[in-house]
Write a protein that holds these residues in place. Structure first.
Motif, PDB file in Angstrom:
ATOM      1  N   ASP A 230       3.237  27.970  87.918  1.00  0.00           N
ATOM      2  CA  ASP A 230       4.142  29.046  88.298  1.00  0.00           C
ATOM      3  C   ASP A 230       5.085  29.343  87.142  1.00  0.00           C
ATOM      4  O   ASP A 230       5.584  28.419  86.473  1.00  0.00           O
ATOM      5  N   ASN A 231       5.309  30.622  86.911  1.00  0.00           N
ATOM      6  CA  ASN A 231       6.220  31.049  85.838  1.00  0.00           C
ATOM      7  C   ASN A 231       5.845  30.414  84.499  1.00  0.00           C
ATOM      8  O   ASN A 231       6.704  29.909  83.761  1.00  0.00           O
ATOM      9  N   ASN A 232       4.542  30.432  84.213  1.00  0.00           N
ATOM     10  CA  ASN A 232       4.024  29.907  82.940  1.00  0.00           C
ATOM     11  C   ASN A 232       4.328  28.423  82.742  1.00  0.00           C
ATOM     12  O   ASN A 232       4.439  27.939  81.613  1.00  0.00           O
ATOM     13  N   CYS A 233       4.497  27.718  83.839  1.00  0.00           N
ATOM     14  CA  CYS A 233       4.797  26.284  83.754  1.00  0.00           C
ATOM     15  C   CYS A 233       3.893  25.522  84.730  1.00  0.00           C
ATOM     16  O   CYS A 233       3.785  25.892  85.904  1.00  0.00           O
ATOM     17  N   PHE A 234       3.244  24.477  84.235  1.00  0.00           N
ATOM     18  CA  PHE A 234       2.342  23.687  85.061  1.00  0.00           C
ATOM     19  C   PHE A 234       3.062  22.451  85.592  1.00  0.00           C
ATOM     20  O   PHE A 234       3.570  21.630  84.838  1.00  0.00           O
ATOM     21  N   ASP A 235       3.132  22.338  86.907  1.00  0.00           N
ATOM     22  CA  ASP A 235       3.798  21.219  87.570  1.00  0.00           C
ATOM     23  C   ASP A 235       2.764  20.114  87.792  1.00  0.00           C
ATOM     24  O   ASP A 235       2.087  20.069  88.816  1.00  0.00           O
ATOM     25  N   ARG A 236       2.655  19.209  86.827  1.00  0.00           N
ATOM     26  CA  ARG A 236       1.641  18.152  86.900  1.00  0.00           C
ATOM     27  C   ARG A 236       1.882  17.227  88.096  1.00  0.00           C
ATOM     28  O   ARG A 236       0.938  16.749  88.718  1.00  0.00           O
ATOM     29  N   LYS A 237       3.137  16.952  88.380  1.00  0.00           N
ATOM     30  CA  LYS A 237       3.467  16.052  89.491  1.00  0.00           C
ATOM     31  C   LYS A 237       2.996  16.646  90.815  1.00  0.00           C
ATOM     32  O   LYS A 237       2.422  15.939  91.660  1.00  0.00           O
ATOM     33  N   LYS A 238       3.244  17.935  91.002  1.00  0.00           N
ATOM     34  CA  LYS A 238       2.829  18.609  92.232  1.00  0.00           C
ATOM     35  C   LYS A 238       1.314  18.611  92.354  1.00  0.00           C
ATOM     36  O   LYS A 238       0.754  18.324  93.423  1.00  0.00           O
ATOM     37  N   PHE A 239       0.627  18.925  91.255  1.00  0.00           N
ATOM     38  CA  PHE A 239      -0.835  18.964  91.273  1.00  0.00           C
ATOM     39  C   PHE A 239      -1.413  17.584  91.546  1.00  0.00           C
ATOM     40  O   PHE A 239      -2.351  17.431  92.332  1.00  0.00           O
ATOM     41  N   SER A 240      -0.839  16.563  90.908  1.00  0.00           N
ATOM     42  CA  SER A 240      -1.341  15.197  91.099  1.00  0.00           C
ATOM     43  C   SER A 240      -1.233  14.769  92.559  1.00  0.00           C
ATOM     44  O   SER A 240      -2.147  14.156  93.123  1.00  0.00           O
ATOM     45  N   LYS A 241      -0.110  15.116  93.169  1.00  0.00           N
ATOM     46  CA  LYS A 241       0.097  14.753  94.569  1.00  0.00           C
ATOM     47  C   LYS A 241      -0.966  15.395  95.457  1.00  0.00           C
ATOM     48  O   LYS A 241      -1.566  14.719  96.311  1.00  0.00           O
ATOM     49  N   GLN A 242      -1.200  16.692  95.265  1.00  0.00           N
ATOM     50  CA  GLN A 242      -2.189  17.387  96.081  1.00  0.00           C
ATOM     51  C   GLN A 242      -3.610  16.914  95.740  1.00  0.00           C
ATOM     52  O   GLN A 242      -4.446  16.762  96.623  1.00  0.00           O
ATOM     53  N   PHE A 243      -3.850  16.674  94.457  1.00  0.00           N
ATOM     54  CA  PHE A 243      -5.172  16.236  94.018  1.00  0.00           C
ATOM     55  C   PHE A 243      -5.551  14.911  94.682  1.00  0.00           C
ATOM     56  O   PHE A 243      -6.639  14.768  95.246  1.00  0.00           O
ATOM     57  N   TYR A 244      -4.650  13.934  94.647  1.00  0.00           N
ATOM     58  CA  TYR A 244      -4.967  12.629  95.224  1.00  0.00           C
ATOM     59  C   TYR A 244      -5.032  12.677  96.747  1.00  0.00           C
ATOM     60  O   TYR A 244      -5.743  11.888  97.370  1.00  0.00           O
ATOM     61  N   SER A 245      -4.304  13.617  97.325  1.00  0.00           N
ATOM     62  CA  SER A 245      -4.400  13.806  98.768  1.00  0.00           C
ATOM     63  C   SER A 245      -5.799  14.294  99.142  1.00  0.00           C
ATOM     64  O   SER A 245      -6.406  13.825 100.110  1.00  0.00           O
TER      65      SER A 245
END
Length: 248
Positions: free
Chosen positions: A224-239
């Motif tokens: 979002d807004n040209n910024c990648f939230d790795r923490k957010k993605f990791s949480k959803q990915f492992y879920s």
């Protein structure tokens, strides 16, 4: 004329005749009722002519509608109208109530995702999972599947510039409207999909593509807004991955 099911068999009990029977429908899995005509007469609910109902749709920003389309939806029992005989020659006219508006809005929204009438019926009248039906359409498109496989390989080399490129492709693949997607796709929404997935009867290939689709959507949601939230993605990915282990 009796409608036919997915196997083209006549289903005489499936006719949606709201002149004589209540019609139950679902919006976001919540059950509502379109009452039969005799109840309308007792309750004095306001009946709208097909022209008045069309104006109501336009007033609620539902575009590209027409009287012919409403007649078609009625004939196909997607949006059944009350049929009332009028005049000396007892000509049938179509009438609607306010509850029809909610169904029409839901139909238009589901059609915007590319769903067919039978699929929309499954969601609205049989309370089938929208997410499973929508992603199943993607599963059936082999060319799209191959494209997604190529994209997912790049996730192992995540950089902001690369993520931006991937998200652009994801947006094209899923025909995403940014505002609608950001408002809808969150942890609660993801958990809903995973819960539906856990209860589904997908085969191994279908389950793999569904998981791939969820990972791609989660990736897009984390940028979002040209910024990648790795923490957010990791949480959803492992879920997603954890649910896959539980499912298999």
């Amino acid at each position: 004329m009796a409608r036919r099911d997915e196997n083209n068999n006549i289903d005489t009990n499936a006719k949606r005749d709201i002149n004589h029977s209540d019609l139950h429908y679902f919006i976001k899995s919540k059950k509502y009722t379109l009452p039969k005509y005799s109840f309308i007469l007792r309750s004095k609910k306001r009946l709208m002519s097909i022209g008045e109902f069309l104006k109501l749709l336009e007033k609620n920003n539902i575009k590209n509608m027409s009287i012919n389309l409403l007649r078609e939806w009625d004939n196909k029992e997607l949006l059944p109208a009350y049929r009332v005989e009028k005049g000396m020659i007892r000509t049938e006219s179509r009438y609607y109530i306010m509850e029809h508006l909610d169904i029409a809005m839901e139909i238009v929204k589901l059609k915007s995702y590319g769903l067919e009438i039978r699929e929309i019926e499954n969601i609205i009248f049989e309370n089938k999972s929208f997410e499973i039906l929508f992603l199943s359409k993607i599963i059936k498109n082999k060319e799209l599947f191959m494209k997604m496989k190529d994209i997912i390989k790049n996730i192992h080399h995540i950089e902001d510039e690369l993520v931006s490129s991937i998200c652009t492709e994801v947006k094209k693949i899923f025909n995403i409207n940014d505002n609608d997607f950001k408002d809808t796709f969150n942890d609660k929404y993801l958990n809903t999909i995973l819960n539906d997935y856990k209860k589904s009867n997908l085969n191994t290939d279908e389950a793999s593509i569904l998981l791939l689709s969820l990972i791609l959507l989660s990736l897009y949601n984390s940028y979002d807004n040209n910024c990648f939230d790795r923490k957010k993605f990791s949480k959803q990915f492992y879920s997603i991955i954890s649910e896959n282990k539980n499912h298999t």
